[in-house]
Motif scaffolding. Structure first.
Motif, PDB file in Angstrom:
ATOM      1  N   UNK A 225       0.743  -1.125   0.050  1.00  0.00           N
ATOM      2  CA  UNK A 225      -0.090  -0.064  -0.005  1.00  0.00           C
ATOM      3  C   UNK A 225       0.820   1.297  -0.126  1.00  0.00           C
ATOM      4  N   UNK A 226       1.906   1.246   0.813  1.00  0.00           N
ATOM      5  CA  UNK A 226       2.685   2.219   0.800  1.00  0.00           C
ATOM      6  C   UNK A 226       3.607   2.589  -0.645  1.00  0.00           C
ATOM      7  N   UNK A 227       4.000   1.466  -1.330  1.00  0.00           N
ATOM      8  CA  UNK A 227       4.355   1.522  -2.523  1.00  0.00           C
ATOM      9  C   UNK A 227       3.535   2.223  -3.476  1.00  0.00           C
ATOM     10  N   UNK A 228       2.243   1.773  -3.485  1.00  0.00           N
ATOM     11  CA  UNK A 228       1.216   2.406  -4.413  1.00  0.00           C
ATOM     12  C   UNK A 228       1.265   3.949  -4.074  1.00  0.00           C
ATOM     13  N   UNK A 229       1.092   4.281  -2.651  1.00  0.00           N
ATOM     14  CA  UNK A 229       1.243   5.868  -2.672  1.00  0.00           C
ATOM     15  C   UNK A 229       2.257   6.426  -3.240  1.00  0.00           C
ATOM     16  N   UNK A 230       3.631   5.960  -2.824  1.00  0.00           N
ATOM     17  CA  UNK A 230       4.865   6.692  -3.423  1.00  0.00           C
ATOM     18  C   UNK A 230       4.509   6.680  -4.931  1.00  0.00           C
ATOM     19  N   UNK A 233       2.399   9.451  -5.823  1.00  0.00           N
ATOM     20  CA  UNK A 233       3.194  10.764  -5.815  1.00  0.00           C
ATOM     21  C   UNK A 233       4.112  11.040  -6.711  1.00  0.00           C
ATOM     22  N   UNK A 234       4.549  10.046  -7.074  1.00  0.00           N
ATOM     23  CA  UNK A 234       5.826  10.373  -8.190  1.00  0.00           C
ATOM     24  C   UNK A 234       5.143  10.826  -9.313  1.00  0.00           C
ATOM     25  N   UNK A 235       3.717  10.091  -9.755  1.00  0.00           N
ATOM     26  CA  UNK A 235       3.045  10.352 -10.968  1.00  0.00           C
ATOM     27  C   UNK A 235       2.795  11.876 -10.909  1.00  0.00           C
ATOM     28  N   UNK A 236       2.330  12.584  -9.549  1.00  0.00           N
ATOM     29  CA  UNK A 236       2.071  13.796  -9.588  1.00  0.00           C
ATOM     30  C   UNK A 236       3.037  14.757  -9.371  1.00  0.00           C
ATOM     31  N   UNK A 237       4.244  14.131  -9.178  1.00  0.00           N
ATOM     32  CA  UNK A 237       5.379  15.198  -8.865  1.00  0.00           C
ATOM     33  C   UNK A 237       5.666  15.597  -7.674  1.00  0.00           C
ATOM     34  N   UNK A 238       5.089  14.768  -6.647  1.00  0.00           N
ATOM     35  CA  UNK A 238       5.402  15.328  -5.205  1.00  0.00           C
ATOM     36  C   UNK A 238       6.525  14.751  -4.805  1.00  0.00           C
TER      37      UNK A 238
END
Length: 238
Positions: A225-230, A233-238
């Motif tokens: 689940x944490x990997x999906x969140x990361x 955020x990567x896709x959003x550029x956060x």
């Protein structure tokens, strides 16, 4: 026609026969040396004495049977001279102590709920970068500690097996040499207690191993689940 002389001879003959018969029969009483001896009374006394002796023998046999019965009851009521209760309690206490040393996530519903709320779900998977890293390390520590705890419990169970073997030898020997029903029953009860203790050790080992596996599975699920969140955020550029 018979003559009177014939009748007199016949009468004398009958009288003589009666006297002879009386002389042959045992006298009712005789006097010997000034002491009167009655054979019929003597025979009756002997018969009475024999019957009295037989009654005494029967009473002796009854007393012997009662003594044997009381001795058997005493053996049946005598307690077992050995006890493994203290050893069994010590084994149970050692296993419980090992379970009580559970690291980070204890065997407690409230502690488990708090740990999962803090490190395995919700905000723990969507916090800041530093929080996510800290929670991941905490979950890793949970898993490592749980596997270590499981191995310690298993080692304790194996250690108890030696004590259990000695207890079994003691109880089986006591059971085979039991003097009465109570001793045999007490030996059987202690064997059942030993079996219950071994089942308790087995349950403790299974619980510790299951806890380790579940925490590791929860860590893997949280990492996913944490990997999906990361990745989000990567896709959003956060």
């Amino acid at each position: 026609m018979k003559t009177p002389i014939f009748h007199c001879a016949a009468a004398l003959l009958v009288t003589g026969c009666g006297i002879a018969a009386a002389a042959v029969s045992v006298p009712a009483a005789a006097q010997v040396g000034g002491i009167v001896h009655d054979p019929r009374n003597y025979a009756q006394n002997i018969l009475t004495a024999a019957r009295t002796l037989e009654q005494i023998n029967n009473q002796i046999k009854q007393l012997q049977n009662q003594a044997t019965s009381l001795a058997n009851e005493a053996r049946n009521l005598s307690g077992l001279p050995v006890s493994t209760l203290e050893e069994l309690q010590g084994q149970v206490d050692r296993t419980r102590a090992l379970l009580g040393e559970a690291q980070r996530v204890a065997f407690d519903v409230g502690d488990i709920q708090k740990a999962f709320d803090a490190r395995y779900k919700g905000g723990a998977l969507t916090g800041t970068q530093a929080e996510m890293v800290a929670n991941a390390e905490a979950r890793w520590s949970d898993s490592v500690g749980a596997f270590q705890d499981a191995m310690k419990v298993q080692a304790g169970v194996v250690g108890n097996m030696g004590d259990a073997r000695r207890s079994i030898t003691t109880l089986v020997t006591a059971s085979q040499s039991a003097a009465g029903a109570l001793q045999a029953a007490q030996a059987g009860n202690q064997l059942l207690a030993l079996q219950s203790q071994q089942l308790g050790d087995l349950a403790a080992a299974i619980a510790a191993q299951g806890r380790a596996q579940m925490l590791d599975a929860a860590r893997a699920a949280a990492a996913e689940a944490e990997g999906r969140e990361r990745f989000r955020r990567f896709l959003k550029g956060n």
